[in-house]
Design a protein around this motif. Structure first.
Motif, PDB file in Angstrom:
ATOM      1  N   ASP A 187      -2.352  -1.382 -15.018  1.00 11.27           N
ATOM      2  CA  ASP A 187      -2.368  -2.733 -14.396  1.00 11.27           C
ATOM      3  C   ASP A 187      -1.075  -3.323 -14.321  1.00 11.27           C
ATOM      4  N   LEU A 188      -0.058  -3.048 -15.124  1.00 16.58           N
ATOM      5  CA  LEU A 188       1.344  -3.674 -15.109  1.00 16.58           C
ATOM      6  C   LEU A 188       2.324  -2.765 -14.015  1.00 16.58           C
ATOM      7  N   THR A 189       1.560  -1.417 -13.981  1.00 15.78           N
ATOM      8  CA  THR A 189       2.129  -0.923 -12.553  1.00 15.78           C
ATOM      9  C   THR A 189       1.721  -1.605 -11.175  1.00 15.78           C
ATOM     10  N   ASP A 190       0.675  -2.079 -11.058  1.00 11.09           N
ATOM     11  CA  ASP A 190       0.324  -2.721  -9.854  1.00 11.09           C
ATOM     12  C   ASP A 190       0.982  -4.229  -9.897  1.00 11.09           C
ATOM     13  N   ARG A 191       1.339  -4.809 -10.893  1.00 10.65           N
ATOM     14  CA  ARG A 191       1.822  -6.135 -10.981  1.00 10.65           C
ATOM     15  C   ARG A 191       3.248  -5.827 -10.662  1.00 10.65           C
ATOM     16  N   LEU A 192       3.673  -4.889 -11.188  1.00  9.26           N
ATOM     17  CA  LEU A 192       5.310  -4.582 -10.785  1.00  9.26           C
ATOM     18  C   LEU A 192       5.460  -4.073  -9.288  1.00  9.26           C
ATOM     19  N   ILE A 193       4.545  -3.309  -8.621  1.00 12.99           N
ATOM     20  CA  ILE A 193       4.393  -3.280  -7.447  1.00 12.99           C
ATOM     21  C   ILE A 193       4.354  -4.469  -6.308  1.00 12.99           C
TER      22      ILE A 193
ATOM     23  N   GLY B 130      14.914   0.494  -7.543  1.00  9.20           N
ATOM     24  CA  GLY B 130      14.933  -0.264  -8.765  1.00  9.20           C
ATOM     25  C   GLY B 130      13.664  -0.961  -9.042  1.00  9.20           C
ATOM     26  N   LEU B 131      13.107  -1.621  -7.921  1.00  9.44           N
ATOM     27  CA  LEU B 131      12.024  -2.419  -8.051  1.00  9.44           C
ATOM     28  C   LEU B 131      10.823  -1.875  -8.244  1.00  9.44           C
ATOM     29  N   LEU B 132      10.806  -0.529  -7.684  1.00 11.15           N
ATOM     30  CA  LEU B 132       9.545   0.342  -7.530  1.00 11.15           C
ATOM     31  C   LEU B 132       9.075   1.450  -8.409  1.00 11.15           C
ATOM     32  N   VAL B 133      10.406   2.335  -8.504  1.00  8.36           N
ATOM     33  CA  VAL B 133      10.308   3.394  -9.000  1.00  8.36           C
ATOM     34  C   VAL B 133      10.928   3.665 -10.375  1.00  8.36           C
ATOM     35  N   PHE B 134      12.059   3.135 -10.712  1.00  7.16           N
ATOM     36  CA  PHE B 134      13.123   3.340 -11.673  1.00  7.16           C
ATOM     37  C   PHE B 134      12.288   2.843 -12.923  1.00  7.16           C
TER      38      PHE B 134
ATOM     39  N   GLU C 261       0.738  -1.143   0.003  1.00  8.91           N
ATOM     40  CA  GLU C 261      -0.013  -0.018   0.076  1.00  8.91           C
ATOM     41  C   GLU C 261       0.805   1.350   0.057  1.00  8.91           C
ATOM     42  N   ALA C 262       1.929   1.090   0.875  1.00 12.67           N
ATOM     43  CA  ALA C 262       2.839   2.239   0.775  1.00 12.67           C
ATOM     44  C   ALA C 262       3.378   2.654  -0.509  1.00 12.67           C
ATOM     45  N   ALA C 263       3.983   1.495  -1.260  1.00 15.51           N
ATOM     46  CA  ALA C 263       4.458   1.527  -2.480  1.00 15.51           C
ATOM     47  C   ALA C 263       3.497   2.112  -3.550  1.00 15.51           C
ATOM     48  N   ARG C 264       2.264   1.518  -3.348  1.00 13.63           N
ATOM     49  CA  ARG C 264       1.284   2.100  -4.412  1.00 13.63           C
ATOM     50  C   ARG C 264       1.122   3.761  -4.338  1.00 13.63           C
ATOM     51  N   THR C 265       0.790   4.216  -2.960  1.00 11.93           N
ATOM     52  CA  THR C 265       0.852   5.405  -2.860  1.00 11.93           C
ATOM     53  C   THR C 265       2.134   6.454  -3.490  1.00 11.93           C
ATOM     54  N   TRP C 266       3.206   5.779  -2.905  1.00  9.56           N
ATOM     55  CA  TRP C 266       4.492   6.310  -3.647  1.00  9.56           C
ATOM     56  C   TRP C 266       4.755   6.124  -5.121  1.00  9.56           C
ATOM     57  N   VAL C 267       4.442   5.340  -5.705  1.00  6.03           N
ATOM     58  CA  VAL C 267       4.388   5.248  -7.143  1.00  6.03           C
ATOM     59  C   VAL C 267       3.589   6.085  -7.901  1.00  6.03           C
ATOM     60  N   HIS C 268       2.556   6.156  -7.486  1.00  4.96           N
ATOM     61  CA  HIS C 268       1.419   6.951  -7.870  1.00  4.96           C
ATOM     62  C   HIS C 268       1.720   8.635  -7.772  1.00  4.96           C
ATOM     63  N   ALA C 269       2.316   8.821  -6.876  1.00  4.06           N
ATOM     64  CA  ALA C 269       2.839  10.281  -6.618  1.00  4.06           C
ATOM     65  C   ALA C 269       3.900  10.490  -7.529  1.00  4.06           C
ATOM     66  N   VAL C 270       4.904   9.531  -7.712  1.00  2.00           N
ATOM     67  CA  VAL C 270       5.951   9.834  -8.902  1.00  2.00           C
ATOM     68  C   VAL C 270       5.401   9.937 -10.197  1.00  2.00           C
ATOM     69  N   ARG C 271       4.434   9.323 -10.529  1.00  5.83           N
ATOM     70  CA  ARG C 271       3.839   9.029 -11.861  1.00  5.83           C
ATOM     71  C   ARG C 271       3.152  10.282 -12.216  1.00  5.83           C
ATOM     72  N   ALA C 272       2.765  11.051 -11.138  1.00  3.13           N
ATOM     73  CA  ALA C 272       1.764  12.164 -11.521  1.00  3.13           C
ATOM     74  C   ALA C 272       2.325  13.523 -11.308  1.00  3.13           C
TER      75      ALA C 272
END
Length: 215
Positions: A193-199, A174-178, A99-110
């Protein structure tokens, strides 16, 4: 003594207000004009003297690095920061980390401005190789203090076993943001969909490596 030789930056509430004004002005001007913008222009935009800018940052390379570091930390503010800080207390670490990674990655993408600043670094390195040196000398933990703090706390509590924090931070990114940074540099995005699978798979890989081994 030259202004560049000042070692200790000013401190206190007024100094911090000036520092933030300089960072805001520098960020806007670097994005608009590139690294070639003059320090006198940055000082005028911030409403301070050029000596004040040098007193706080020492050089344009150091100021640029501070701008980039501040921008990279933005996706870890607010909800992302709270989620990372709460990991050590989570009953189910995997669920909390996903859940923390989802919040973080969404913020990076936005955050389009952060993407623009990253691309600016890449564009300017051939003309100003000192940027890479300034960035390299800061060290991994100073670039990513929120992630470093969260992982260190998890290790201190025995929830993860991390013999090399520097390596773990880079692997976590490297796993979550790069992947998103790479795609954005080419003007495209990874779909949801791929974003969530990567997370989820990235978290599983990270925990699989760093979770304590059962005896």
């Amino acid at each position: 003594m030259s202004v560049e030789s000042v070692k200790r930056p000013p401190s206190g509430p007024r100094a911090e207000l000036k520092r933030q004004a300089i960072l805001r002005a520098a960020r806007e001007l670097f994005l608009r004009e590139g690294f070639g913008v003059g320090m006198d222009t940055i000082a005028a935009e911030a409403g301070v003297s050029k000596v004040t800018v040098y007193n706080h940052f020492g050089s344009k390379e150091a100021l640029f690095t501070a701008v980039i570091t501040t921008a990279l930390d933005e996706p870890l503010a607010g909800e992302s920061s709270a989620a990372l800080e709460g990991l050590a207390e989570a009953g189910d670490l995997r669920t909390a980390l996903v859940e923390a990674a989802r919040t973080w990655v969404h913020a990076v993408r936005a955050n389009d401005e952060v993407t623009a600043l990253r691309n600016l670094v890449a564009a300017e390195l051939h003309r100003f190789p000192e940027l890479g040196e300034a960035w390299r000398h800061r060290g991994t933990e100073s670039h990513h203090p929120a992630v470093a703090g969260a992982l260190r706390t998890l290790a201190d509590r025995g929830r993860l076993v991390i013999p090399d924090l520097q390596v773990a931070i880079i692997q976590f990114y490297g796993l979550l943001v790069f992947p998103h940074m790479v795609f954005s540099s080419y003007g495209t995005q990874i779909d949801e969909d791929l974003t969530d699978r990567l997370i989820t798979s990235g978290v599983d890989m990270f925990l699989g490596h760093y979770s304590p081994r059962s005896t």
